[in-house]
Design a protein around this motif. Sequence first.
Motif, PDB file in Angstrom:
ATOM      1  N   ARG A   1      -9.241  16.242  -1.343  1.00 40.22           N
ATOM      2  CA  ARG A   1      -8.356  16.540  -0.212  1.00 40.22           C
ATOM      3  C   ARG A   1      -7.165  15.580  -0.216  1.00 40.22           C
ATOM      4  NH1 ARG A   1     -12.434  16.905   4.806  1.00 40.22           N
ATOM      5  NH2 ARG A   1     -10.565  16.111   5.847  1.00 40.22           N
ATOM      6  N   PRO A   2      -5.964  16.068   0.157  1.00 39.94           N
ATOM      7  CA  PRO A   2      -4.751  15.237   0.062  1.00 39.94           C
ATOM      8  C   PRO A   2      -4.839  13.906   0.793  1.00 39.94           C
ATOM      9  CG  PRO A   2      -4.166  17.532   0.458  1.00 39.94           C
ATOM     10  CD  PRO A   2      -5.658  17.448   0.590  1.00 39.94           C
ATOM     11  N   GLU A   3      -5.568  13.869   1.912  1.00 47.53           N
ATOM     12  CA  GLU A   3      -5.610  12.613   2.680  1.00 47.53           C
ATOM     13  C   GLU A   3      -6.396  11.512   1.985  1.00 47.53           C
ATOM     14  OE1 GLU A   3      -8.296  15.532   5.071  1.00 47.53           O
ATOM     15  OE2 GLU A   3      -6.624  15.638   3.656  1.00 47.53           O
ATOM     16  N   PHE A   4      -7.112  11.848   0.916  1.00 49.58           N
ATOM     17  CA  PHE A   4      -7.844  10.835   0.159  1.00 49.58           C
ATOM     18  C   PHE A   4      -7.109  10.435  -1.115  1.00 49.58           C
ATOM     19  CE2 PHE A   4     -11.555  13.660   1.667  1.00 49.58           C
ATOM     20  CZ  PHE A   4     -11.532  13.103   2.933  1.00 49.58           C
ATOM     21  N   SER A   5      -5.930  10.997  -1.384  1.00 49.68           N
ATOM     22  CA  SER A   5      -5.344  10.884  -2.724  1.00 49.68           C
ATOM     23  C   SER A   5      -3.934  10.321  -2.717  1.00 49.68           C
ATOM     24  CB  SER A   5      -5.357  12.253  -3.409  1.00 49.68           C
ATOM     25  OG  SER A   5      -4.516  13.160  -2.727  1.00 49.68           O
ATOM     26  N   VAL A   6      -3.489   9.959  -3.936  1.00 52.42           N
ATOM     27  CA  VAL A   6      -2.132   9.475  -4.156  1.00 52.42           C
ATOM     28  C   VAL A   6      -1.618  10.087  -5.446  1.00 52.42           C
ATOM     29  CG1 VAL A   6      -2.876   7.412  -5.439  1.00 52.42           C
ATOM     30  CG2 VAL A   6      -0.674   7.389  -4.250  1.00 52.42           C
ATOM     31  N   ARG A   7      -0.326  10.382  -5.493  1.00 47.18           N
ATOM     32  CA  ARG A   7       0.301  10.964  -6.694  1.00 47.18           C
ATOM     33  C   ARG A   7       1.346   9.992  -7.213  1.00 47.18           C
ATOM     34  NH1 ARG A   7       1.546  17.119  -7.896  1.00 47.18           N
ATOM     35  NH2 ARG A   7       2.788  16.939  -9.803  1.00 47.18           N
ATOM     36  N   TRP A   8       1.269   9.695  -8.530  1.00 50.23           N
ATOM     37  CA  TRP A   8       2.168   8.703  -9.124  1.00 50.23           C
ATOM     38  C   TRP A   8       3.128   9.378 -10.096  1.00 50.23           C
ATOM     39  CZ3 TRP A   8       3.666   4.157  -7.745  1.00 50.23           C
ATOM     40  CH2 TRP A   8       4.342   3.323  -8.644  1.00 50.23           C
TER      41      TRP A   8
ATOM     42  N   ASP B   1       2.889  13.750 -13.912  1.00 52.34           N
ATOM     43  CA  ASP B   1       2.362  12.825 -12.913  1.00 52.34           C
ATOM     44  C   ASP B   1       0.840  12.714 -13.043  1.00 52.34           C
ATOM     45  OD1 ASP B   1       4.972  13.002 -12.074  1.00 52.34           O
ATOM     46  OD2 ASP B   1       4.513  13.874 -10.120  1.00 52.34           O
ATOM     47  N   THR B   2       0.286  11.634 -12.499  1.00 54.79           N
ATOM     48  CA  THR B   2      -1.160  11.494 -12.397  1.00 54.79           C
ATOM     49  C   THR B   2      -1.523  11.287 -10.931  1.00 54.79           C
ATOM     50  OG1 THR B   2      -1.278  10.469 -14.591  1.00 54.79           O
ATOM     51  CG2 THR B   2      -3.200  10.218 -13.167  1.00 54.79           C
ATOM     52  N   LEU B   3      -2.603  11.943 -10.503  1.00 50.51           N
ATOM     53  CA  LEU B   3      -3.120  11.790  -9.155  1.00 50.51           C
ATOM     54  C   LEU B   3      -4.459  11.073  -9.198  1.00 50.51           C
ATOM     55  CD1 LEU B   3      -1.724  14.845  -9.442  1.00 50.51           C
ATOM     56  CD2 LEU B   3      -2.249  14.878  -7.008  1.00 50.51           C
ATOM     57  N   TRP B   4      -4.705  10.228  -8.202  1.00 51.99           N
ATOM     58  CA  TRP B   4      -5.993   9.572  -8.020  1.00 51.99           C
ATOM     59  C   TRP B   4      -6.510   9.904  -6.631  1.00 51.99           C
ATOM     60  CZ3 TRP B   4      -2.433   7.399 -11.218  1.00 51.99           C
ATOM     61  CH2 TRP B   4      -2.878   6.830 -12.421  1.00 51.99           C
ATOM     62  N   THR B   5      -7.823   9.962  -6.491  1.00 50.31           N
ATOM     63  CA  THR B   5      -8.410  10.181  -5.181  1.00 50.31           C
ATOM     64  C   THR B   5      -9.521   9.167  -4.940  1.00 50.31           C
ATOM     65  OG1 THR B   5      -9.220  11.895  -3.661  1.00 50.31           O
ATOM     66  CG2 THR B   5     -10.205  11.852  -5.864  1.00 50.31           C
ATOM     67  N   SER B   6      -9.685   8.784  -3.686  1.00 52.92           N
ATOM     68  CA  SER B   6     -10.686   7.793  -3.313  1.00 52.92           C
ATOM     69  C   SER B   6     -11.995   8.488  -2.972  1.00 52.92           C
ATOM     70  CB  SER B   6     -10.210   6.975  -2.102  1.00 52.92           C
ATOM     71  OG  SER B   6     -11.276   6.180  -1.599  1.00 52.92           O
ATOM     72  N   ALA B   7     -13.016   8.267  -3.796  1.00 51.26           N
ATOM     73  CA  ALA B   7     -14.324   8.873  -3.542  1.00 51.26           C
ATOM     74  C   ALA B   7     -15.067   8.157  -2.424  1.00 51.26           C
ATOM     75  CB  ALA B   7     -15.160   8.866  -4.822  1.00 51.26           C
TER      76      ALA B   7
ATOM     77  N   PRO C   1       0.825  -1.210   0.000  1.00 55.96           N
ATOM     78  CA  PRO C   1       0.000   0.000   0.000  1.00 55.96           C
ATOM     79  C   PRO C   1       0.861   1.263   0.000  1.00 55.96           C
ATOM     80  CG  PRO C   1      -0.779  -1.572   1.636  1.00 55.96           C
ATOM     81  CD  PRO C   1       0.552  -2.076   1.153  1.00 55.96           C
ATOM     82  N   ILE C   2       0.354   2.314  -0.656  1.00 54.62           N
ATOM     83  CA  ILE C   2       1.063   3.589  -0.717  1.00 54.62           C
ATOM     84  C   ILE C   2       0.517   4.560   0.319  1.00 54.62           C
ATOM     85  CG2 ILE C   2       1.715   5.546  -2.184  1.00 54.62           C
ATOM     86  CD1 ILE C   2       1.275   3.730  -4.605  1.00 54.62           C
ATOM     87  N   THR C   3      -0.796   4.653   0.440  1.00 49.61           N
ATOM     88  CA  THR C   3      -1.426   5.498   1.455  1.00 49.61           C
ATOM     89  C   THR C   3      -2.528   4.681   2.114  1.00 49.61           C
ATOM     90  OG1 THR C   3      -3.308   6.461   0.257  1.00 49.61           O
ATOM     91  CG2 THR C   3      -1.129   7.426  -0.183  1.00 49.61           C
ATOM     92  N   PRO C   4      -3.004   5.105   3.285  1.00 48.67           N
ATOM     93  CA  PRO C   4      -4.109   4.375   3.914  1.00 48.67           C
ATOM     94  C   PRO C   4      -5.388   4.391   3.088  1.00 48.67           C
ATOM     95  CG  PRO C   4      -2.998   5.782   5.520  1.00 48.67           C
ATOM     96  CD  PRO C   4      -2.458   6.158   4.165  1.00 48.67           C
ATOM     97  N   ALA C   5      -5.599   5.455   2.300  1.00 46.43           N
ATOM     98  CA  ALA C   5      -6.867   5.606   1.588  1.00 46.43           C
ATOM     99  C   ALA C   5      -6.878   4.952   0.223  1.00 46.43           C
ATOM    100  CB  ALA C   5      -7.203   7.092   1.438  1.00 46.43           C
TER     101      ALA C   5
END
Length: 277
Positions: free
Chosen positions: A229-236, A123-129, A7-11
């Motif tokens: 919000r940053p806490e929901f997202s990851v940057r690749w 880069d591409t960012l994804w966020t968890s809805a 895992p990269i982030t908790p979200a």
Amino acid sequence: MPLTIAPITPAIGAVVGGIDLAQPLDAVTYATVEAALLEHQVLFFRGQQITQTQQRDLAALFGPLHIHPIYPHSDSVAEIMILDTDLNDLADNALWHSDVSFSETPPLGSVLVARVLPEVGGDTLWTSATAAYAALPEPLKQLIGGLTATHDLAKSFPPERFGADAQSRERLEQAKRNNPPVTHPVVRTHPVTGLKAIYVNEGFTTHIDGLPQDASDSLLGLLFRHVIRPEFSVRWRWQPGDVAIWDNRVTQHYATDDYRPHRRVMHRATMIGDRPF
């Protein structure tokens, strides 16, 4: 090598190792990848060397494939969409969106392969809805729970950028005729996990149905800001040969447009999903 999932982030987000995507996935490996996708929502695979045909076949394991109504596709593999800055202005990807939410049955997900990259940027960012929905105050969950919103292809594909010549204008108009505005719930339920997700996005959502425009704009603006919000997202940070697979039903993503005039080429295979509920 054994298959690993880090895992990269908790979200959201995980890196999968010990796998060669150029080889057909056996049933056990596919089940492991699918379970990881459901849990982490976007998976990243480093150092892959896969052809367009192999990319298509990998995506087809998840379901039937979509052909985009506007973007060009590969001459040899029609299911592979070409995202090439030498061919198209890709500014519509540089905002938070859920792919093809203007469809009655938006994509289940996508398989994206990095083919040509700028030295820096892109880069591409994804966020968890789903993480974003879970963090909403309960009164706001109650407020949006029964609402629907309209999604429209025309919002991200305006004629000034996608109708430069007669052929492009006709393709754009045909895409609009084939994809009229659709209505989806503001809160979507994942058909497998049952998790609820915010399902409005800056790319294609035009208004919340039944609300005055100013109220719709205010509520959409609040949700657009909250979901990223940053806490929901990851940057690749892409490297050549990287592959990403994401669950389009419960994520949004943003492709940074910070590398002009350098070239960036990505190949995408997109899996057709079901009607949101």
